[in-house]
Enzyme design. Structure first.
Site, short mmCIF file in Angstrom:
data_model
loop_
_atom_site.label_atom_id
_atom_site.label_comp_id
_atom_site.label_asym_id
_atom_site.label_seq_id
_atom_site.Cartn_x
_atom_site.Cartn_y
_atom_site.Cartn_z
N LYS A 68 0.83 -1.20 0.00
CA LYS A 68 0.00 0.00 0.00
C LYS A 68 0.87 1.25 0.00
O LYS A 68 2.01 1.21 0.46
CB LYS A 68 -0.86 0.02 1.28
CG LYS A 68 -1.99 -0.97 1.31
CD LYS A 68 -2.77 -0.85 2.61
CE LYS A 68 -3.93 -1.83 2.64
NZ LYS A 68 -4.97 -1.57 1.64
N ARG B 109 -10.35 -11.60 1.92
CA ARG B 109 -11.15 -12.70 1.36
C ARG B 109 -10.37 -14.01 1.38
O ARG B 109 -10.97 -15.09 1.38
CB ARG B 109 -11.61 -12.32 -0.06
CG ARG B 109 -10.49 -12.05 -1.01
CD ARG B 109 -10.93 -11.25 -2.24
NE ARG B 109 -10.96 -9.80 -1.98
CZ ARG B 109 -11.25 -8.89 -2.89
NH1 ARG B 109 -11.56 -9.25 -4.11
NH2 ARG B 109 -11.25 -7.60 -2.57
N1 BES Z 1 -8.06 -3.69 4.39
C1 BES Z 1 -8.26 -3.29 3.05
C2 BES Z 1 -9.57 -2.55 2.83
C3 BES Z 1 -9.70 -1.19 3.45
C4 BES Z 1 -9.48 -0.06 2.69
C5 BES Z 1 -10.11 -1.05 4.75
C6 BES Z 1 -9.64 1.19 3.25
C7 BES Z 1 -10.28 0.20 5.32
C8 BES Z 1 -10.05 1.31 4.57
C9 BES Z 1 -8.28 -4.52 2.12
O1 BES Z 1 -7.52 -5.59 2.53
C10 BES Z 1 -7.75 -4.07 0.80
O2 BES Z 1 -6.64 -3.64 0.76
N2 BES Z 1 -8.57 -4.15 -0.23
C11 BES Z 1 -8.18 -3.72 -1.53
C12 BES Z 1 -8.70 -4.74 -2.52
C13 BES Z 1 -8.16 -4.54 -3.90
C14 BES Z 1 -6.70 -4.89 -3.96
C15 BES Z 1 -8.93 -5.44 -4.85
C16 BES Z 1 -8.80 -2.35 -1.80
O3 BES Z 1 -9.92 -2.13 -1.38
O4 BES Z 1 -8.11 -1.53 -2.36
ZN ZN Z 2 -5.51 -5.45 1.92
#
Ligand code: BES
Ligand code: ZN
Ligand code: ZN
Length: 487
Positions: free
Chosen positions: A269, A343
């Site tokens: 990230k 997931r």
């Molecule tokens: N933990 C994150 C989702 C999240 C985003 C929680 C913002 C709280 C605030 C999750 O694991 C994630 O990173 N999801 C990705 C999925 C994508 C790679 C398909 C996302 O939402 O960007």
């Molecule tokens: Zn994530």
């Protein structure tokens, strides 16, 4: 803070602040016969000048009110409707307690002239939720806590005592969740989360079992383990069991995403706001808090929580984009993005919950940024493969004043999850990301009635609220307990 019911007339309550919820009238002050004429005139002036209109979250304070033993009288607005609904009363009580803490009140009373059990419960919840703070790691903290808060009601109906108790259990369980969610990620590892769950379970008469890495490997939870393999912190699967004396044939399973920190893994990230990824175990904490409430309120349905917990880190042992893992269900997943890790841990927990006999499943997860784009920070998203079950949960949320919104889950989106090399891919592209994430989970719930709660946008209040401290919100704890209680 201790919350106690009292039938004492408001004049004799010897407290730092007496809190009086009042509606927005649009001009004339509401008639409060229990107050002395001079205090009623003060109220009339407030409403006449518009200094206090009765708007939700608005407060005003009078010192040394005549005819009252209380040092101060605080009015707190409940907003438009004449008789406040429970959500308004809950927030008005929370806002009043937070205002009272600013002047270091140590004792308080909330005055309810018309006391239905449901309003007494809402008031108890409101004061406890408002009182909670998320700053336990600050070494200098000059804010004093309120020791005792009385809820003053006109009669001693035993139903009101039970109503206070119920409100305390629900709000304290929600605060328990908030304290877990707020913990920094160096303190709250999967191992520590399991210890906290175990301690809660033994205090509340729940059975607790913690599956370690070796056991999970033996069972075949390769998808969960693949996420964990990049971290020095070992993964766990926490199982909490509630078994009522006489139960229905149904068995409710609660599955919570417990990523104690989500760096994204190799699909790392950006640095901005990465600290917020300590909240990525919010779903896990929600289910642990709901189990606490369930253990104390004793619904007539069996409930088991399944909490997969890992840390998602990059490193030489981390999983790679392109990896293919075989899940516990037997289905293979192509990991195209290691940041879609929620997931990957949830699918194995869902399969395991079904194998252990759960007839209905609810999962809660900070699953996608896409749900934040769709619903912002106000509503959590609800996805389900069974409309009747979903409606039950939405009704519980309405009773609890929690904002949940139904989202679509049509198979039309399923093509987006196609993988060239495995049964399914773990991402579905840029658009409709909250829906494809939910559809991924649906593949593992299969025919079992299942609800997915995406709480990524609602897990915390970044700026705080008039009725709640900054930090974790604890949303969905009360709704899930309510769902079990009204099974
Ligand atoms: N933990 C994150 C989702 C999240 C985003 C929680 C913002 C709280 C605030 C999750 O694991 C994630 O990173 N999801 C990705 C999925 C994508 C790679 C398909 C996302 O939402 O960007
Ligand atoms: Zn994530
Ligand atoms: Zn995550």
């Amino acid at each position: 803070m201790l919350v106690r019911l009292t039938v004492s007339p408001i004049g004799v309550l010897d407290v730092d602040v007496l809190i009086l919820p009042l509606p927005e009238t649009g001009g004339a002050p509401p008639q409060v016969d229990a107050l002395a004429p001079v205090v009623r005139e003060w109220l009339a002036d407030l409403y006449a000048t518009g200094e206090f209109k009765g708007k939700l979250h608005e407060t005003a304070v009078l010192h040394r009110p005549e005819g009252l033993k209380a040092r101060r009288l605080m009015v707190t607005g409940t907003g438009k409707p004449d008789k406040p609904g429970e959500p308004e009363l809950r927030q008005a009580c929370g806002a009043a307690v937070r205002a009272a803490k600013k002047f270091s009140a140590q004792s308080a009373a909330v005055c309810l002239f018309e006391a239905a059990p449901s309003s007494v419960t809402a008031a108890a919840e409101g004061v406890l939720l408002g009182h909670w703070e998320g700053d336990v790691y600050r070494s200098k903290n000059d804010r004093k806590a309120i020791d005792t808060l009385y809820i003053a009601v006109p009669n001693g109906d035993p139903a009101l005592a039970r109503a206070v108790e119920r409100g305390c259990i629900l709000a304290e369980s929600q605060n328990f969740t908030r304290s877990l969610v707020n913990e920094p990620p160096n303190h709250l590892t999967p191992t520590v989360l399991a210890e906290r769950a175990r301690a809660m379970a033994s205090e509340n008469g729940l059975e607790c079992e913690v599956l370690d890495q070796a056991r999970m490997k033996q069972i075949g939870m390769n998808s969960l383990l693949a996420v964990a393999q990049g971290s020095a912190e070992p993964p766990v699967l926490i199982v909490l069991r509630y078994q009522p004396q006489s139960a229905s044939a149904d068995h409710l399973g609660l599955v919570g995403k417990g990523v104690t920190f989500d760096t994204g893994g190799i699909s790392i990230k950006p640095a901005d706001n990465m600290d917020k990824m300590k909240y990525d175990m919010g779903g896990a904490a929600t289910m642990i808090g709901a189990m606490r409430a369930i253990a104390q309120l004793k619904p007539a349905v069996a409930v088991t929580a399944f909490i997969p917990s890992v840390e998602n880190m990059p490193g030489s042992r981390a999983q790679r984009p392109g990896d293919i893992v075989k899940t516990l269900s037997g289905k293979t997943v192509e990991v195209l993005n290691t940041d879609a890790e929620g997931r990957l841990i949830l699918n194995d927990a869902i399969t395991y919950a079904k194998r252990l006999g759960c007839t209905h499943l609810v999962d809660a997860a900070t699953l996608t940024g896409a749900i934040v784009v769709a619903l912002g920070h106000i509503y959590a998203g609800v996805f389900t493969n069974n409309e009747a079950f979903g409606d039950k949960l939405l009704a519980a949320a309405r009773r609890q004043g929690e904002k949940l919104w139904p989202m679509p889950l049509d198979d039309d989106y399923r093509d987006l999850l196609k993988s060239h090399f495995a049964d399914i891919a773990n991402i579905g592209g840029r658009w409709g990301g909250a829906i494809t994430a939910a559809l991924f989970l649906k593949e593992f719930a299969e025919e079992t009635p299942w609800i997915h709660l995406d709480i990524a946008g609602t897990v915390s209040y970044d700026e705080g609220k008039p009725y709640a401290s900054r930090g974790a919100s604890g949303i969905c704890v009360r709704t899930l307990a309510d769902l079990a209680l009204n099974w």
